[in-house]
Design an enzyme around this catalytic site. Structure first.
Site, PDB file in Angstrom:
ATOM      1  N   THR A  23      -1.934  44.884 -54.508  1.00 22.80           N
ATOM      2  CA  THR A  23      -2.689  45.134 -56.004  1.00 22.80           C
ATOM      3  C   THR A  23      -3.671  44.154 -56.456  1.00 22.80           C
ATOM      4  OG1 THR A  23      -1.003  44.490 -57.137  1.00 22.80           O
ATOM      5  CG2 THR A  23      -0.903  46.914 -56.519  1.00 22.80           C
ATOM      6  N   TRP A  24      -3.877  43.062 -55.643  1.00 29.08           N
ATOM      7  CA  TRP A  24      -4.696  41.832 -56.223  1.00 29.08           C
ATOM      8  C   TRP A  24      -6.057  42.649 -56.464  1.00 29.08           C
ATOM      9  CZ3 TRP A  24      -7.349  37.915 -52.683  1.00 29.08           C
ATOM     10  CH2 TRP A  24      -7.935  36.888 -53.462  1.00 29.08           C
ATOM     11  N   ASP A  52       3.268  45.670 -53.784  1.00 27.34           N
ATOM     12  CA  ASP A  52       3.295  44.133 -54.047  1.00 27.34           C
ATOM     13  C   ASP A  52       2.163  43.646 -55.255  1.00 27.34           C
ATOM     14  OD1 ASP A  52       3.702  41.244 -53.363  1.00 27.34           O
ATOM     15  OD2 ASP A  52       1.224  41.352 -53.501  1.00 27.34           O
ATOM     16  N   TYR A  57      -2.172  38.579 -61.169  1.00 29.22           N
ATOM     17  CA  TYR A  57      -3.312  39.808 -61.281  1.00 29.22           C
ATOM     18  C   TYR A  57      -3.655  40.213 -62.388  1.00 29.22           C
ATOM     19  CZ  TYR A  57      -1.437  39.166 -56.315  1.00 29.22           C
ATOM     20  OH  TYR A  57      -0.999  38.936 -55.113  1.00 29.22           O
ATOM     21  N   GLN A 167       5.678  35.131 -48.431  1.00 27.22           N
ATOM     22  CA  GLN A 167       4.209  35.933 -48.394  1.00 27.22           C
ATOM     23  C   GLN A 167       3.076  34.811 -47.959  1.00 27.22           C
ATOM     24  OE1 GLN A 167       1.636  38.344 -51.630  1.00 27.22           O
ATOM     25  NE2 GLN A 167       3.742  38.967 -51.190  1.00 27.22           N
ATOM     26  N   TYR A 195      -0.456  38.959 -46.617  1.00 30.68           N
ATOM     27  CA  TYR A 195      -1.767  39.385 -47.497  1.00 30.68           C
ATOM     28  C   TYR A 195      -2.947  39.140 -46.945  1.00 30.68           C
ATOM     29  CZ  TYR A 195      -2.476  34.453 -49.597  1.00 30.68           C
ATOM     30  OH  TYR A 195      -2.812  32.939 -49.740  1.00 30.68           O
TER      31      TYR A 195
END
Length: 281
Positions: A23-24, A52, A57, A167, A195
């Site tokens: 969801t960045w 995530d 964010y 991560q 990621y």
């Protein structure tokens, strides 16, 4: 269409999906919110139940998008969020977690990560994570952007062995961690969560992937994603802001790269031959 998303296992023994939803950069533009929520909901419908996010964010905005997407179906979802290093003190972790819980509109976070190493002693952050576990606010904890030496320090601490994942930035053009961090993690059964598995879309336009993609009737982006998911003990968390993109990511689960494919990709994207510093973006 695969009926079940493949899983890997956390040190706790819990199985989690090897394909998640990142969801960045979500929550930054209200005009895109409906599409972002719709994409996450479709992912859940397809069985991509790991989502995530992070307090960083969109300054919490991404967590609010997630809350809207998972409303009424919290039991289906494995929610991952992260605390900033500036909030990693004993009291700071408590406050940050409570704020994330409010934005996510839930009573628990399934996996809570320290976003990157900071100045607060790791032992203090671990104590804070363990207190949140005892209080039922989080189920598991882990870290993000930790290199091998930092993981060694962490796992040497009291309760540091309870770390469930790390991560990290990992894709075909960011393979440095394969030299030491990846084998170190596999040996200890600590999955890596990758990621930017398509390098923020750059690998979707990489001509070196076209031959392998053509053999599978796939796109270069799908090959890049399939490659990450085919690595042992690795979870991929690509972001998809549209339903079409979600379906494309989901279809990558059907791609099984052959030894010939993997050899071709190794020639095109060379694995490391020496230690490199962990990359991050």
């Amino acid at each position: 269409m695969p009926s079940i998303v493949r899983t890997t296992t956390l040190p706790s023994g819990e199985a989690i999906a090897v394909l998640g939803q990142g969801t960045w950069k979500m929550g930054e533009d209200s005009r895109r919110r409906a599409d972002e929520v719709s994409a996450l909901k479709l992912g859940l419908d397809l069985g991509i139940t790991l989502i995530d996010t992070a307090e960083m964010y969109a300054s919490g905005g991404a967590e609010e998008v997630v809350a809207e997407a998972i409303a009424g179906r919290r039991a289906e979802v494995f929610v991952v969020s992260k605390v900033l290093p500036s909030n990693a003190s004993r009291a700071g972790v408590q406050r940050a977690c409570e704020n994330s819980l409010k934005r996510l509109r839930t009573d628990r976070i399934d996996l809570y990560l320290l976003h990157w190493p900071g100045s607060v002693p790791l032992a203090e952050t671990v104590e804070a994570f363990e207190a949140l576990k005892k209080a039922g606010k989080i189920r598991h904890w882990g870290v993000s952007n930790f290199d091998t030496e930092e993981m060694e320090e962490l796992t040497g601490l009291p309760d540091g062995g309870n770390v469930q994942t790390n991560q990290v930035l990992y894709n075909l053009v960011r393979r440095g961690l394969e030299f030491d961090l990846a084998p170190w993690s596999r040996q200890r059964g600590i999955p890596l969560m990758a990621y930017s598995p398509v390098e923020q879309g750059a690998l979707a336009r990489n001509s070196r992937l076209e031959a392998v993609a053509a053999r599978h009737g796939a796109t270069p982006a799908q090959i890049a994603l399939a490659w990450v998911m085919q690595q042992e003990g690795v979870i991929a968390i690509p972001k998809a802001s549209s339903q079409q993109h979600v379906r494309q990511n989901f279809a990558a689960l059907d791609i099984e790269l052959t030894p010939q494919d993997l050899a071709d990709l190794d020639r095109a994207f060379r694995p490391p031959t020496r230690k490199r510093g962990l990359e991050m973006i």
